[in-house]
Scaffold this motif. Structure first.
Motif, PDB file in Angstrom:
ATOM      1  N   HIS B 213       0.834  -1.202   0.000  1.00 25.70           N
ATOM      2  CA  HIS B 213       0.000   0.000   0.000  1.00 25.70           C
ATOM      3  C   HIS B 213       0.867   1.249   0.000  1.00 25.70           C
ATOM      4  O   HIS B 213       0.471   2.283  -0.529  1.00 25.70           O
ATOM      5  N   VAL B 214       2.032   1.125   0.628  1.00 30.77           N
ATOM      6  CA  VAL B 214       2.948   2.262   0.713  1.00 30.77           C
ATOM      7  C   VAL B 214       4.365   1.769   0.456  1.00 30.77           C
ATOM      8  O   VAL B 214       4.772   0.732   0.979  1.00 30.77           O
ATOM      9  N   ILE B 215       5.104   2.507  -0.361  1.00 30.78           N
ATOM     10  CA  ILE B 215       6.540   2.265  -0.488  1.00 30.78           C
ATOM     11  C   ILE B 215       7.271   3.543  -0.090  1.00 30.78           C
ATOM     12  O   ILE B 215       6.921   4.634  -0.558  1.00 30.78           O
ATOM     13  N   LEU B 216       8.240   3.393   0.799  1.00 27.56           N
ATOM     14  CA  LEU B 216       9.091   4.528   1.148  1.00 27.56           C
ATOM     15  C   LEU B 216      10.486   4.247   0.619  1.00 27.56           C
ATOM     16  O   LEU B 216      11.022   3.153   0.812  1.00 27.56           O
ATOM     17  N   CYS B 217      11.042   5.218  -0.067  1.00 24.62           N
ATOM     18  CA  CYS B 217      12.412   5.069  -0.559  1.00 24.62           C
ATOM     19  C   CYS B 217      13.024   6.464  -0.573  1.00 24.62           C
ATOM     20  O   CYS B 217      12.976   7.172  -1.565  1.00 24.62           O
ATOM     21  N   ARG B 218      13.564   6.845   0.573  1.00 23.94           N
ATOM     22  CA  ARG B 218      13.950   8.241   0.740  1.00 23.94           C
ATOM     23  C   ARG B 218      15.468   8.408   0.683  1.00 23.94           C
ATOM     24  O   ARG B 218      16.196   7.777   1.415  1.00 23.94           O
ATOM     25  N   ASN B 219      15.886   9.255  -0.236  1.00 23.20           N
ATOM     26  CA  ASN B 219      17.320   9.544  -0.417  1.00 23.20           C
ATOM     27  C   ASN B 219      18.125   8.306  -0.779  1.00 23.20           C
ATOM     28  O   ASN B 219      19.207   8.078  -0.260  1.00 23.20           O
ATOM     29  N   VAL B 220      17.571   7.508  -1.653  1.00 28.43           N
ATOM     30  CA  VAL B 220      18.301   6.366  -2.190  1.00 28.43           C
ATOM     31  C   VAL B 220      18.569   6.591  -3.673  1.00 28.43           C
ATOM     32  O   VAL B 220      19.692   6.462  -4.157  1.00 28.43           O
ATOM     33  N   ILE B 233      12.030   2.774 -10.347  1.00 32.83           N
ATOM     34  CA  ILE B 233      10.682   3.361 -10.381  1.00 32.83           C
ATOM     35  C   ILE B 233       9.676   2.346 -10.936  1.00 32.83           C
ATOM     36  O   ILE B 233       8.564   2.205 -10.442  1.00 32.83           O
ATOM     37  N   LYS B 234      10.105   1.629 -11.962  1.00 30.36           N
ATOM     38  CA  LYS B 234       9.247   0.588 -12.541  1.00 30.36           C
ATOM     39  C   LYS B 234       8.977  -0.502 -11.496  1.00 30.36           C
ATOM     40  O   LYS B 234       7.846  -0.983 -11.351  1.00 30.36           O
ATOM     41  N   LEU B 235      10.027  -0.883 -10.782  1.00 31.92           N
ATOM     42  CA  LEU B 235       9.899  -1.895  -9.730  1.00 31.92           C
ATOM     43  C   LEU B 235       8.891  -1.439  -8.671  1.00 31.92           C
ATOM     44  O   LEU B 235       8.039  -2.206  -8.223  1.00 31.92           O
ATOM     45  N   PHE B 236       8.979  -0.180  -8.294  1.00 35.07           N
ATOM     46  CA  PHE B 236       8.047   0.359  -7.295  1.00 35.07           C
ATOM     47  C   PHE B 236       6.625   0.372  -7.838  1.00 35.07           C
ATOM     48  O   PHE B 236       5.677   0.024  -7.147  1.00 35.07           O
ATOM     49  N   TYR B 237       6.511   0.782  -9.088  1.00 31.11           N
ATOM     50  CA  TYR B 237       5.186   0.823  -9.707  1.00 31.11           C
ATOM     51  C   TYR B 237       4.558  -0.575  -9.668  1.00 31.11           C
ATOM     52  O   TYR B 237       3.406  -0.743  -9.275  1.00 31.11           O
ATOM     53  N   GLY B 244      -1.604   2.848  -4.713  1.00 29.65           N
ATOM     54  CA  GLY B 244      -0.633   2.907  -3.619  1.00 29.65           C
ATOM     55  C   GLY B 244       0.154   4.204  -3.570  1.00 29.65           C
ATOM     56  O   GLY B 244       0.160   5.000  -4.511  1.00 29.65           O
ATOM     57  N   PHE B 245       0.839   4.389  -2.432  1.00 28.32           N
ATOM     58  CA  PHE B 245       1.568   5.641  -2.189  1.00 28.32           C
ATOM     59  C   PHE B 245       3.066   5.407  -2.265  1.00 28.32           C
ATOM     60  O   PHE B 245       3.578   4.418  -1.738  1.00 28.32           O
ATOM     61  N   LYS B 271       6.844  15.242  -1.052  1.00 28.26           N
ATOM     62  CA  LYS B 271       7.243  14.290  -2.098  1.00 28.26           C
ATOM     63  C   LYS B 271       6.539  12.943  -1.906  1.00 28.26           C
ATOM     64  O   LYS B 271       7.146  11.867  -1.907  1.00 28.26           O
ATOM     65  N   ILE B 272       5.229  13.046  -1.727  1.00 32.41           N
ATOM     66  CA  ILE B 272       4.412  11.844  -1.619  1.00 32.41           C
ATOM     67  C   ILE B 272       3.596  11.717  -2.912  1.00 32.41           C
ATOM     68  O   ILE B 272       2.865  12.637  -3.281  1.00 32.41           O
ATOM     69  N   TYR B 273       3.768  10.579  -3.585  1.00 30.67           N
ATOM     70  CA  TYR B 273       3.119  10.360  -4.867  1.00 30.67           C
ATOM     71  C   TYR B 273       2.080   9.254  -4.741  1.00 30.67           C
ATOM     72  O   TYR B 273       2.108   8.452  -3.819  1.00 30.67           O
ATOM     73  N   ARG B 274       1.162   9.242  -5.698  1.00 31.33           N
ATOM     74  CA  ARG B 274       0.181   8.173  -5.726  1.00 31.33           C
ATOM     75  C   ARG B 274       0.223   7.493  -7.093  1.00 31.33           C
ATOM     76  O   ARG B 274       0.332   8.155  -8.130  1.00 31.33           O
ATOM     77  N   LYS B 275       0.151   6.199  -7.054  1.00 30.84           N
ATOM     78  CA  LYS B 275       0.204   5.446  -8.312  1.00 30.84           C
ATOM     79  C   LYS B 275      -1.045   5.708  -9.155  1.00 30.84           C
ATOM     80  O   LYS B 275      -2.157   5.736  -8.636  1.00 30.84           O
ATOM     81  N   VAL B 276      -0.838   5.901 -10.451  1.00 23.82           N
ATOM     82  CA  VAL B 276      -1.947   6.000 -11.386  1.00 23.82           C
ATOM     83  C   VAL B 276      -1.946   4.700 -12.182  1.00 23.82           C
ATOM     84  O   VAL B 276      -1.024   4.446 -12.951  1.00 23.82           O
TER      85      VAL B 276
END
Lengths: 197, 286
Positions: B213-220, B233-237, B244-245, B271-276
């Motif tokens: 539901h949520v992926i956090l990946c900050r400063n990686v 980014i594709k992997l996260f998508y 999801g967020f 910098k919180i995004y939502r999947k389309v």
């Protein structure tokens, strides 16, 4: 974006304690169409509210901008290293941010900005050291000079913090020693093509 | 034309060193941001009192113990509890209301380093009464960092920063309620660890393992090059649920042209995004 007729493609400015007011004096002299990209690394605490207020003065035609990683480094705004990040300039003229360890006890570190900008722009770079109480920036300015760039420091006699300036003067044969007002005027004239080097 | 020989030589040395490390030890930093890696390498050269990167390469290739000791310096693990309090505040305000609507939650914290931010999220969820129904997957490539994360033991001298950040992030209690202090260290409360799995995962090669539901990946991603960034980014998508967020570092923008139709902003400053959801994602990756 216009390319500056001066031949310079980048300006990097570094400072620490007592550098906000000279920085404002320099930036206030520059018009909104100033065509050389500017990057600034100042030592600052991560809070930064006060800091932003001080820098966002209305006399400034150029806006202060804290970039995102990979933003293109262009003219029209002043790139300010975000609190707690090193700000680097990559060879493709993009901004690269890093949270790696502190350099010279600082993050952002002036050396990190200056050294990478020197690699990117070579002799087409101007490095400026302002008031400050550490030695950060000295190695960076030395590298700028070694690559043929132009080096300027604020006149230490009128600066709040002399250490940073004196340290830079010890390691590098500085091209110009100016007051903040003189630096501002110099950059403006340089960009218009009316300054003599 | 400005020719810069010394500089070009350094760039050649960096490429050779990364290639050599990969051939000899299998560790692959070739898809990392070249400039960041170069800065790390130059620091190693300086710390070791070596003349140049080639000397470092010689040492790394012929001395495995030396290589192992210096390997962690390639990954950057700077982090702290509730780093960027404004992010946690934004998460509390803008994401939590959505999370309440799900019967159970999966959260993937990618690149969790030494775990401070994972425990921060656990505290936030606990205070919002969401922790019980949540499974957190915290992953990193750095095994040593993961060990520290699992232990949940941190230096007491950082406590004041933790508390300050916690309060700024909108914390409802006191940071001290979630820890026990033991001399120089403090240890995270056991009940916060209950729903966290720490896993070794490499964003550069490993595949999706969760529908979160949520992926956090900050400063990686700031340490990855353009190609690897696109892969991740594709992997996260692919690893996110339908809407999801995705939470990135405050100075990381994924809104380059290629991603615009696949993510939208939920909170721009945070910098919180939502999947389309879209069928066309594969077109984005070459």
């Amino acid at each position: 974006m216009n390319v500056s007729t001066s031949g310079f493609e980048g300006i990097v400015i570094g400072g620490s304690a007592g550098s906000i007011s000279p920085l404002c004096a320099i930036l206030s002299a520059l018009p909104s169409d100033f065509s050389i990209p500017i990057a600034v690394a100042l030592h600052r605490s991560s809070g930064g509210v006060e800091f932003h207020k001080a820098l966002g003065s209305p006399e400034m035609a150029l806006k202060i901008y804290e970039p995102n990683d990979r933003d293109p480094f262009v003219a029209g705004k002043v790139f300010l290293a975000p609190a707690d990040y090193h700000m680097l300039v990559d060879k493709d003229k993009t901004i690269c941010l890093s949270t790696s360890d502190m350099t010279n006890y600082a993050r952002p570190s002036i050396d990190e900005l200056f050294e990478t900008a020197a690699d990117c722009f070579g002799k087409k770079l101007i490095g400026i050291i302002l008031s400050g109480a550490s030695r950060d920036g000295s190695d960076g300015l030395m590298k700028i000079k070694a690559k043929g760039g132009l080096t300027i420091v604020q006149n230490p006699l009128k600066a709040d913090g002399e250490t940073m300036i004196r340290s830079a003067m010890e390691t590098t044969n500085i091209d110009y020693l100016y007051s903040p007002e003189q630096i501002g005027r110099f950059l403006k004239d340089l960009d218009k093509g009316s300054a003599t080097l | 034309m400005h020719l810069d020989n010394e500089n070009d030589s350094e760039d050649i040395e960096v490429r050779l060193l990364l290639e050599a490390i990969f051939l000899k030890y299998g560790s692959d930093f070739r898809s990392y941001s070249r400039l960041s890696v170069k800065r790390q390498i130059l620091k190693m050269v300086k710390d070791q009192n070596l003349g140049n990167i080639s000397e470092l390469q010689h040492k790394m290739i012929w001395d495995e113990l030396f290589f192992k000791s210096i390997l962690p310096k390639f990954s950057i693990n700077v982090t702290e509890h509730f780093r960027d309090p404004s992010f946690y505040k934004a998460f509390r305000n803008d994401v939590v209301p959505f999370l309440r609507t799900y019967p159970s939650l999966k959260i993937w914290h990618a690149g969790c380093a030494t775990g401070e931010e994972v425990y921060s999220m656990a505290i936030l969820l606990e205070e919002e009464n969401l922790y019980e129904k949540t499974q957190i997957y915290a992953t990193d490539i750095n095994i040593k960092a993961l060990e520290i994360a699992k232990g949940g033991k941190y230096l007491s001298r950082n406590l004041s920063t933790c508390s300050e950040n916690y309060l700024k992030s909108g914390g409802k209690k006191s940071f001290s309620e979630y820890i026990s202090v033991q001399d120089m260290d403090f240890i995270m409360d056991k009940k916060l660890k209950k729903n966290i799995l720490f896993i070794d995962h490499n964003l550069a090669v490993d595949e999706t393992f969760v529908e979160a539901h949520v992926i956090l990946c900050r400063n990686v991603l700031i340490y990855f090059n353009e190609v690897l960034t696109r892969r991740v980014i594709k992997l996260f998508y692919d690893s996110l649920q339908k809407h999801g967020f995705l939470c990135m570092g405050l100075r990381e923008s994924i809104m380059r042209s290629a991603n615009k139709e696949h993510f939208k902003y939920l909170n721009r400053d945070g910098k919180i995004y939502r999947k389309v959801p879209s069928e066309s994602f594969n077109r984005m990756v070459k």
